[in-house]
Design an enzyme around this catalytic site. Structure first.
Site, mmCIF file in Angstrom:
data_model
loop_
_atom_site.group_PDB
_atom_site.id
_atom_site.type_symbol
_atom_site.label_atom_id
_atom_site.label_comp_id
_atom_site.label_asym_id
_atom_site.label_seq_id
_atom_site.Cartn_x
_atom_site.Cartn_y
_atom_site.Cartn_z
ATOM 1 N N THR A 173 -9.991 5.040 -1.795
ATOM 2 C CA THR A 173 -11.475 4.440 -1.923
ATOM 3 C C THR A 173 -12.232 5.425 -1.815
ATOM 4 O O THR A 173 -13.682 5.209 -2.068
ATOM 5 C CB THR A 173 -11.390 3.028 -0.999
ATOM 6 O OG1 THR A 173 -11.090 3.589 0.245
ATOM 7 C CG2 THR A 173 -10.518 2.107 -1.476
ATOM 8 N N HIS A 226 0.814 -1.432 0.137
ATOM 9 C CA HIS A 226 0.130 -0.126 -0.081
ATOM 10 C C HIS A 226 0.779 1.408 0.123
ATOM 11 O O HIS A 226 0.519 2.517 0.072
ATOM 12 C CB HIS A 226 -0.960 0.060 1.331
ATOM 13 C CG HIS A 226 -1.900 -1.007 1.269
ATOM 14 N ND1 HIS A 226 -3.313 -0.637 0.813
ATOM 15 C CD2 HIS A 226 -1.992 -2.132 1.531
ATOM 16 C CE1 HIS A 226 -4.104 -1.590 0.911
ATOM 17 N NE2 HIS A 226 -3.299 -2.820 1.547
HETATM 18 C C1 LIG Z 1 -13.223 5.218 2.753
HETATM 19 C C2 LIG Z 1 -12.807 5.851 4.054
HETATM 20 C C3 LIG Z 1 -11.333 6.155 4.086
HETATM 21 C C4 LIG Z 1 -10.690 6.138 3.114
HETATM 22 O O1 LIG Z 1 -10.601 7.442 2.435
HETATM 23 P P1 LIG Z 1 -9.486 8.102 1.310
HETATM 24 O O2 LIG Z 1 -10.166 9.414 0.972
HETATM 25 O O3 LIG Z 1 -9.438 7.020 0.374
HETATM 26 O O4 LIG Z 1 -8.378 8.145 2.283
HETATM 27 C C5 LIG Z 1 -11.201 6.647 5.400
HETATM 28 N N1 LIG Z 1 -12.039 6.732 6.501
HETATM 29 C C6 LIG Z 1 -13.138 6.213 6.565
HETATM 30 C C7 LIG Z 1 -14.034 6.140 7.505
HETATM 31 C C8 LIG Z 1 -13.620 5.709 5.073
HETATM 32 O O5 LIG Z 1 -14.872 5.358 5.126
#
Ligand SMILES: *Cc1c(COP(=O)(O)O)cnc(C)c1O
Length: 815
Positions: free
Chosen positions: A660, A362
């Site tokens: 994500t 990652h």
């Molecule tokens: C999806 C998610 C993340 C990841 O977000 P990114 O913008 O990809 O860093 C982090 N925290 C929570 C609570 C999420 O649901």
């Protein structure tokens, strides 16, 4: 709200109400009249668990007896989010629950709210693991998630009067927790420390100094419409030395419980870092603890009752996916188990081990790859260090035989004599290495793990991340789900997300576009109500909702967003732009910073104070609003993402492995402003360049800047709006006149700015005009939003899992 697409259980609402009553009476011993919403939450959860129990037991039995290889997903984090609604959905009991709770005299929302989210992850990496186990169960792949049941998950964030982050412990286990089944009868012993001795026959024996008991806590992972219920097995550390009586007799009570405290500390707390390496002995203990317990557990499960299992078949029974380097100690552990505990020779053990493990990387920055001091491994796991030394010798011989030159062999060392490089161990000790988005996988091959990719090109693969549409569309956004089902004439898209493509023609149907716009508007009203109730905020749903939610990190560049916002504010204050010409915007941030991350915490303070000043300034009233709901977690994500018009994915190109959050927004009909980084690249390719607001430097341009000696002050001097914004941070506007408050942050921007926020500012500010022009034409905006939804089906975690099955695991679903 209707849940028309749920696969419905034959149980009626009245029957389900009876089942809840029964749990209240026979499990909790309270009457309906005495029950609180929290009691009903527990009773309903236990009732749903009962509905899933047969499928859970069948799934386990078929997994052991069948011929389908299982997947063991080893991850130090699982950021699950709340369980009840997801379990209801997958058990087909959503409508019955609604009615039953009403019949019992409770409010649906109060019962749902009684669940405390298990925060057993920091952010994206942990949430990915949670999406993956949902998809594995929904596709019907036999699988275990293996991790740690931390007693304290990610801290709860609050803000003080000055807008600074306060971290509070997350007491998530203090109330009844109906989902985890503590199975004391399936515990494992995990040992540490001590010495290695040589037996008379030349074999080695580890004489550890101390041991802990790993107790499994099992969570059901029900698939959506698959009839399969997999297991998430989280280990809890328990002491064997409950009481040292001798010490106790001397009435030194605290000393008597010391060993117990030490052992149980192992599963006490989740490390609150995100992507920064942390050289703590306790962290290595955690890693070994859950991996060792999981390997022994898998042997127990797949060779039931066998004293002398044929472990050469182990890779046919299970494949272990290493979610980042945290579980990589599993490679020397499986070697040790096979050689020392079961008497196999080195070569047989090595062949089994390399076939069993695969590694997901990652990280991008070579310096962020996890490295352990050899002295620490030697102290905690002396036998493993010996095995790692031998792996190193074998590896070097192999490289020499391949004709690799000495300088490269030196660079590739797994064990340097001082340190062990876990990513290198994982790459050599497993079958495959994958990056998490196409760009990231290319950078792994070209930069981060280049020597390995040159030597072992066939090991490298890409699997682009994904998110589960069950939680992040169906549960989070029931209105949009209903509209999609209406548009497509079926709800099958929930297990075949590429079907969303069928919505594309509807982007030209004005009636559909208006319905889509109405869904977004209703979601915004919902979120405004939620924000009022939870945070006391007054959001205006008739403004654009512009969201940036993710961990607070310099590379993610919340600074870029806040500086652009301040520049906008300065334009209005200085009269350069008339407030009447400003398109009203509500900017919403959500982010936790690692407790020790000074600049990140200062950025949080700045955002809070910009919000305070801007929201109270009559000159910009109704035009520019800034809110920072605290404690960003899965629950807040589920409320906020469906209500967002514009989301921000503005990391420096080459730094976000995938992201994500970007996928969740696109699937919920937000438009994205973003850089060419991580999965943004693939999202933009799929939704169309004309439906994505692209700005900023590319990876190559970033590299060129580093090579030329990046000078942020040049950008400060050359863009007067950037200068005005930074000056406003320096001059005390957001610190009640105190010019020192943000001095370290400003100094960093002007002299270092490692992630080149200043260099991308002008382009980022320039694209805002384009965004606002489009937003002024609602039909056009929503057409593009529909095309984002229609073309984002690829980003289902079901597709990610299919890719892992095909490219890495070489297994499938149960017949
Ligand atoms: C999806 C998610 C993340 C990841 O977000 P990114 O913008 O990809 O860093 C982090 N925290 C929570 C609570 C999420 O649901």
């Amino acid at each position: 709200m209707s849940e028309t697409t749920a696969p419905k259980s034959p149980v009626t609402a009245a029957q389900f109400a009876d089942e809840i009553r029964e749990q209240l009476t026979y499990h909790q011993g309270v009457t309906v009249a005495q029950a609180t919403p929290a009691d009903v939450y527990v009773a309903a959860s236990l009732a749903v668990r009962r509905h899933l129990m047969d499928a859970w037991m069948t799934t386990q039995a078929e997994m052991v007896n069948g011929h389908t290889k299982a997947v063991g997903y080893l991850s130090a984090e699982f950021l699950m989010g709340k369980q009840l609604r997801n379990a209801l959905l997958n058990a087909g009991l959503t409508e019955q629950f609604d009615e039953a709770v009403k019949e019992l005299g409770f409010d649906y929302q109060d019962v749902i709210d009684a669940e405390h989210e298990p925060g057993l992850g920091n952010g994206g990496l942990g949430r990915l693991a949670a999406c993956f186990i949902d998809s594995l169960a929904s596709i019907g792949v036999p699988a275990f998630g293996y991790g740690i049941q931390y007693q304290y998950g990610i801290f709860e964030q609050e803000f003080d009067e000055q807008g600074r982050q306060i971290e509070r412990p997350d007491y998530w286990l203090t109330n009844d927790e109906p989902w985890g089944h503590v199975d004391y009868n399936r515990s494992q012993k995990v040992s540490f420390g001590g010495t290695v001795v040589e037996n008379a026959d030349g074999t080695k024996a580890w004489k550890p100094a101390w041991s802990v008991r790993a107790v499994p806590v099992d969570y059901m992972v029900p698939g959506y419409k698959s009839g399969r219920v997999n297991t998430l097995r989280l280990w809890r550390a328990k002491s064997y030395d409950e009481f040292d009586l001798l010490t106790f007799n001397k009435s030194e009570y605290l000393d008597a419980v010391k060993p117990q405290v030490k052992a149980e500390n192992i599963s006490k707390i989740l490390y609150p870092e995100d992507s920064t390496p942390e050289g703590k002995a306790l962290r290595l203990e955690q890693q070994y603890f859950f991996v060792s317990a999981s390997i022994h557990d898998a042997i127990r499960v797949f060779y039931p009752g066998q004293d002398k299992p044929d472990l050469t078949t182990f890779p046919d029974k299970i494949t272990f996916q290493l979610n980042d380097t945290h579980p990589v100690i599993g490679i020397p552990e499986l070697m040790r188990v096979m050689i020392d505990e079961y008497g196999y020779d080195w070569d047989t053990a090595w062949s089994v081990t390399t076939k069993t493990f695969n590694y997901t990387c990652h990280t991008l920055l070579p310096e962020a790859l996890e490295v352990w001091p050899a002295s620490l491994i030697g102290e905690l796991l002396p036998r493993h260090l010996e095995i790692i030394e031998r792996i190193e010798r074998q590896f070097e011989a192999e490289l020499v035989a391949k004709g690799v030159d000495a300088a490269q062999i030196e660079r590739m060392k797994i064990y340097t004599g001082d340190a062990v490089r876990m990513a290198y161990l994982a790459t050599y000790g497993g079958s495959h290495v994958n990056g998490v988005a196409e760009l990231h996988s290319e950078l792994l091959k070209d930069v981060t793990l280049k020597d390995f990719s040159d030597t072992y090109p066939d090991k490298f693969a890409n699997v682009t991340n994904g998110v589960t549409p069950r939680r992040f569309v169906k549960l989070a956004n029931p209105r949009l789900s209903d509209l999609i089902t209406e548009g497509l004439g079926t709800d099958k898209w929930l297990t075949d997300l590429e079907m969303l493509k069928g919505l594309a023609p509807l982007a030209n149907d004005d009636e559909f576009v208006k319905k889509f716009a109405a869904v977004k508007q209703a979601n915004k009203v919902d979120f405004a109500n939620y924000a009022k109730r939870e945070y006391g905020f007054d959001l205006d749903p008739n403004t654009m909702f512009n969201t940036m939610v993710k961990r607070l990190h310099e590379y993610k560049r919340q600074s870029l967003k806040i500086l652009a916002l301040i520049a906008r504010y300065a334009d209005i204050k200085s009269g350069k732009v008339s407030a009447d010409d400003v398109m009203p915007r509500t900017v919403i941030f959500g982010a936790k910073a690692a407790p020790g991350y000074y600049l990140a915490k200062m950025t949080i303070q700045l955002i809070n104070n910009v919000a305070r000043v801007v929201n109270n300034d009559p000159d910009v009233k109704g035009k520019l609003n800034v809110y920072f709901p605290w404690n960003y977690n899965v629950r807040l994500a589920q409320h906020l993402i469906p209500a967002t018009d514009l989301d921000e994915q503005i990391s420096q190109a080459g730094k976000e492995a995938s992201g994500t959050g970007n996928m969740k927004f696109a699937l919920n009909g937000a438009l994205t402003v973003g850089t060419l980084d991580g999965a943004n690249v693939e999202i933009r390719e799929r939704v169309g360049a004309e439906n994505f607001f692209l700005f900023g430097m590319t990876v190559d341009e970033v590299e060129a800047q580093y090579a030329n000696g990046y000078n942020p002050a040049r950008y400060y001097e050359s863009d007067p709006r950037l200068k005005a914004a930074i000056d406003m941070v320096s001059d005390g506007t957001f610190s009640d006149g105190d010019r020192n408050t943000y001095a370290p942050l400003v100094a960093d921007w002007l002299t270092k700015d490692w992630f080149m926020t200043l260099a991308d500012f002008t382009a980022y500010a320039a694209i805002q005009g384009e965004i606002e022009a489009l937003y002024a034409q609602p039909l056009e905006w929503h057409r593009k939003a529909i095309l984002n939804v229609a073309n984002s089906g690829y980003f289902s975690s079901d597709r990610s899992i299919e890719d892992y099955l095909e490219r890495i695991w070489h297994t499938g679903s149960m017949a």
